[in-house]
Design an enzyme around this catalytic site. Structure first.
Site, PDB file in Angstrom:
ATOM      1  N   HIS A  35       0.861  -1.182   0.000  1.00 27.06           N
ATOM      2  CA  HIS A  35       0.000   0.000   0.000  1.00 27.06           C
ATOM      3  C   HIS A  35       0.896   1.230   0.000  1.00 27.06           C
ATOM      4  CE1 HIS A  35      -3.807  -2.031   1.856  1.00 27.06           C
ATOM      5  NE2 HIS A  35      -3.262  -2.771   0.907  1.00 27.06           N
ATOM      6  N   GLU A  45       1.098   3.858   1.826  1.00 27.22           N
ATOM      7  CA  GLU A  45       1.651   4.248   3.117  1.00 27.22           C
ATOM      8  C   GLU A  45       2.827   3.356   3.514  1.00 27.22           C
ATOM      9  OE1 GLU A  45      -2.891   4.934   3.347  1.00 27.22           O
ATOM     10  OE2 GLU A  45      -1.538   3.452   2.488  1.00 27.22           O
ATOM     11  N   CYS A  95      -5.962   1.909   6.049  1.00 24.44           N
ATOM     12  CA  CYS A  95      -6.575   0.655   6.482  1.00 24.44           C
ATOM     13  C   CYS A  95      -5.920   0.198   7.792  1.00 24.44           C
ATOM     14  CB  CYS A  95      -6.391  -0.412   5.403  1.00 24.44           C
ATOM     15  SG  CYS A  95      -4.669  -0.956   5.210  1.00 24.44           S
ATOM     16  N   CYS A 126      -2.057  -0.405   7.468  1.00 23.11           N
ATOM     17  CA  CYS A 126      -1.280   0.834   7.361  1.00 23.11           C
ATOM     18  C   CYS A 126      -1.343   1.649   8.647  1.00 23.11           C
ATOM     19  CB  CYS A 126      -1.766   1.650   6.173  1.00 23.11           C
ATOM     20  SG  CYS A 126      -1.458   0.815   4.586  1.00 23.11           S
TER      21      CYS A 126
END
Length: 174
Positions: free
Chosen positions: A72, A74, A102, A105
């Site tokens: 992801h 991040e 999420c 993260c």
């Protein structure tokens, strides 16, 4: 090994403490989100900025490109920022994410001891900062982040909605 996206012509040092600077850094994250979208990734972008205003890393989602469910935006940006500073603790940093992070993260932000998170649009289905879970400021954890939601929220939301609208439209045509 994945590389982070470095936008061309972006300033590398801007004091990140005012709302206008939050908008500046969110625009850097939006550039990364657009680049991810052009590669077929969900358009999420993130950047990590030190407290003195130095851009440490910027990345877009890379889950499909890297064939990695943890890639992801991040996470990719946190990994690069940690390499840049030579420490997995990013205590004097601010992370800008176009969408509410999420659970994975948000947990990584806590583990990295990030000082502040600024994000654009909420994620009503999977957001782990305020929408579904409250990971980043949970009193049961050993670190809490300062939170700044809603930075360029409409622009961030519109990008995500346009991406999924186009994806649904493409599936209908198939």
């Amino acid at each position: 090994m994945s590389k982070t996206f470095q936008p061309q012509g972006q300033q590398q040092s801007v004091p990140p403490t005012t709302p206008s600077n939050d908008e500046h850094w969110m625009r850097v994250a939006l550039v990364a989100a657009r680049a991810a979208s052009e590669l077929g990734e969900v358009p999420v972008g993130a950047c990590v900025v030190s407290s003195d205003g130095t851009l440490l890393a910027v990345a877009g989602n890379r889950t499909r490109i890297n064939c990695d469910p943890t890639a992801h935006a991040e996470i990719v940006a946190l990994r690069e920022a940690a390499r840049q500073v030579g420490n997995y603790r990013l205590t004097e940093t601010i992370v800008y994410s176009t969408i509410e992070p999420c659970a994975m993260c948000a947990g990584a932000l806590v583990q990295a001891r990030v000082k502040r998170l600024a994000y654009g649009a909420p994620d009503e289905r999977a957001g782990a900062v305020a929408s579904v879970f409250r990971v980043c400021d949970a009193s049961s954890l050993n670190h809490c982040l300062e939170l700044t939601p809603g930075v360029l929220e409409e622009e961030c939301r519109n990008m995500m909605q346009a991406f999924f609208r186009a994806r649904r439209k493409a599936r209908i045509k198939e």
